[in-house]
Write an enzyme that holds these catalytic residues in place. Structure first.
Site, mmCIF file in Angstrom:
data_model
loop_
_atom_site.group_PDB
_atom_site.id
_atom_site.type_symbol
_atom_site.label_atom_id
_atom_site.label_comp_id
_atom_site.label_asym_id
_atom_site.label_seq_id
_atom_site.Cartn_x
_atom_site.Cartn_y
_atom_site.Cartn_z
ATOM 1 N N SER A 125 0.139 8.841 -1.857
ATOM 2 C CA SER A 125 -1.009 7.942 -2.034
ATOM 3 C C SER A 125 -1.530 7.999 -3.468
ATOM 4 O O SER A 125 -1.456 9.028 -4.123
ATOM 5 C CB SER A 125 -2.121 8.367 -1.062
ATOM 6 O OG SER A 125 -3.330 7.721 -1.394
ATOM 7 N N TYR A 150 -7.866 15.281 2.815
ATOM 8 C CA TYR A 150 -6.760 14.325 3.033
ATOM 9 C C TYR A 150 -5.972 14.149 1.730
ATOM 10 O O TYR A 150 -4.750 14.331 1.701
ATOM 11 C CB TYR A 150 -7.296 12.974 3.509
ATOM 12 C CG TYR A 150 -6.310 11.855 3.253
ATOM 13 C CD1 TYR A 150 -6.474 10.996 2.160
ATOM 14 C CD2 TYR A 150 -5.196 11.700 4.050
ATOM 15 C CE1 TYR A 150 -5.549 10.006 1.893
ATOM 16 C CE2 TYR A 150 -4.266 10.705 3.789
ATOM 17 C CZ TYR A 150 -4.445 9.864 2.701
ATOM 18 O OH TYR A 150 -3.520 8.889 2.418
ATOM 19 N N LYS A 154 -1.904 15.361 0.444
ATOM 20 C CA LYS A 154 -0.872 14.541 -0.210
ATOM 21 C C LYS A 154 -0.367 15.245 -1.475
ATOM 22 O O LYS A 154 0.825 15.286 -1.742
ATOM 23 C CB LYS A 154 -1.418 13.154 -0.559
ATOM 24 C CG LYS A 154 -1.690 12.256 0.639
ATOM 25 C CD LYS A 154 -0.445 12.016 1.464
ATOM 26 C CE LYS A 154 -0.711 11.124 2.663
ATOM 27 N NZ LYS A 154 0.464 10.986 3.545
#
Ligand code: WQD
Length: 339
Positions: A125, A150, A154
């Site tokens: 992302s 989150y 990644k």
């Protein structure tokens, strides 16, 4: 070729399965259905004519994952989507996010290593860039301290993959998405947020269809032309096509390095108000929204430099913002008609 798609009943996963099947790949999905439902494989079959195989189990289960790879050691490539992805929820439940997103990845990489499976495409992302110092943002831009657990999963996942590639003969491509929106033109598959949507476009379409009362625009005092935050929205089908190109690149030994990173964005940034204007233009509807305070953790603006993906990966986003917002609306209408 046989391709494993983890999280293949999800939003981007299901669209990618359709595009893989269009390129004659044989797809098997592993999903724990924590954020989707099994009937998505029937919807995929409605579009492609082929119902992908689905195995339902949790990839954080080491034994079940190891057993899966022993039974499917003829997999040519893996596209790994399966992960939790709600920024806000990750702040409330960090351990859930670290365990789920990292343990599943480690189990997959172990399964690849033990069964001589070579190729993995990883769903990363643009969150890894935080608020870039320079725009548009290129793949060599510095990775900033993650703004959420989150986003941190990644970044850590990319590091885990990089180290594994160095120590084994596994090849990996990390695809850094910008903001995936829209739906397949058939309106048979699309984004299915569970509960109140975190993301902008599903909240817009749910407001327009009457599920939500009013869209809250999180702040209009940013240093941007109209004061609202800017993002690089990309059609989910453009994104799906990039995954097929990436996995084919690996299978056909076209990689330049055994770990490659590509930004998947259009190179165009749109503000929240511009997205709302696009939606109102293509639907002829007046959206009910109000300006409220900023959302914690939001960055001001980000959009991709797509040159490397365009030139090296041989992929370019083709769909514009109006096609994205209209496809999202047609999907929301289809959901309402099938209730
Ligand atoms: C977009 C813009 C909000 C909702 C996140 C993750 C990213 C990816 C996509 C998973 C922002 C504004 C939003 C609303 C609003 N996730 N907004 N009202 O935060 O850019 O990206 O989702 O893969 O990794 O970081 O997407 O759609 O939540 O927000 O005004 O009700 O819309 O402030 O400016 P975001 P988003």
């Amino acid at each position: 070729m046989k391709i494993l798609v983890t999280g293949g009943t999800g939003f981007i996963g299901s669209h990618t399965v359709v595009e893989l099947q269009a390129k004659k790949h044989d797809v098997i999905i592993v999903d724990n259905l924590s954020n989707s439902s099994a009937d998505i494989v029937d919807k995929i079959a409605l579009i492609s004519g082929i119902k992908p195989e689905l195995e339902v189990f949790d990839l954080t289960d080491k034994d079940l994952t190891s057993d899966f790879f022993k039974r499917h050691n003829d997999i040519s490539g893996i596209i790994h989507f399966a992960a939790f992805k709600a920024v806000g929820e990750s702040v409330q439940k960090p351990l859930l996010y670290y365990r789920n997103n990292l343990e599943s990845l480690v189990n997959i990489l172990q399964g690849m290593k033990d069964n001589n499976i070579k190729n993995i495409v990883f769903s990363s992302s643009c969150t890894v860039y935080g608020q870039p110092d320079e725009l548009p943002v290129s793949e060599n831009a510095p990775i900033k301290l993650a703004e959420s657990p989150y986003g941190n999963t990644k970044q850590i996942s990319e590091e885990i993959i990089k180290d594994t590639v160095k120590a084994t003969d596994i090849n990996a491509v990390a695809l850094r998405y910008f903001n995936p929106i829209g739906a397949h033109k058939s309106a048979i598959i699309g984004e299915l947020p569970i509960g109140v949507p975190n993301n902008l476009v599903p909240f817009i379409t749910q407001t327009a269809i009457g599920i939500r009362e009013c869209l809250s625009v999180f702040g209009d005092t940013y240093e941007t032309p109209d004061g609202t935050a800017i993002r690089d929205y990309i059609h989910v089908v453009d994104l799906a096509e990039a995954h097929v190109i990436a996995v084919d690149r690996m299978i056909n030994n076209k990689m330049k390095n055994n770990y490659e990173v590509f930004n998947l964005g259009t190179g165009n940034g749109y503000s929240v108000l511009e997205v709302i204007n696009s939606f109102e233009k293509v639907t002829g509807l007046k959206l009910n929204y109000k300006i409220v305070d900023r959302r914690e953790g939001d960055i001001t603006q980000v959009w991709a430099n797509p040159d490397y993906s365009n030139n090296e990966l041989g992929w370019k986003a083709k769909k514009g913002i109006d096609e994205m917002t209209l496809s999202a609306w047609k999907w929301e209408q289809a959901l309402a008609n099938n209730k």
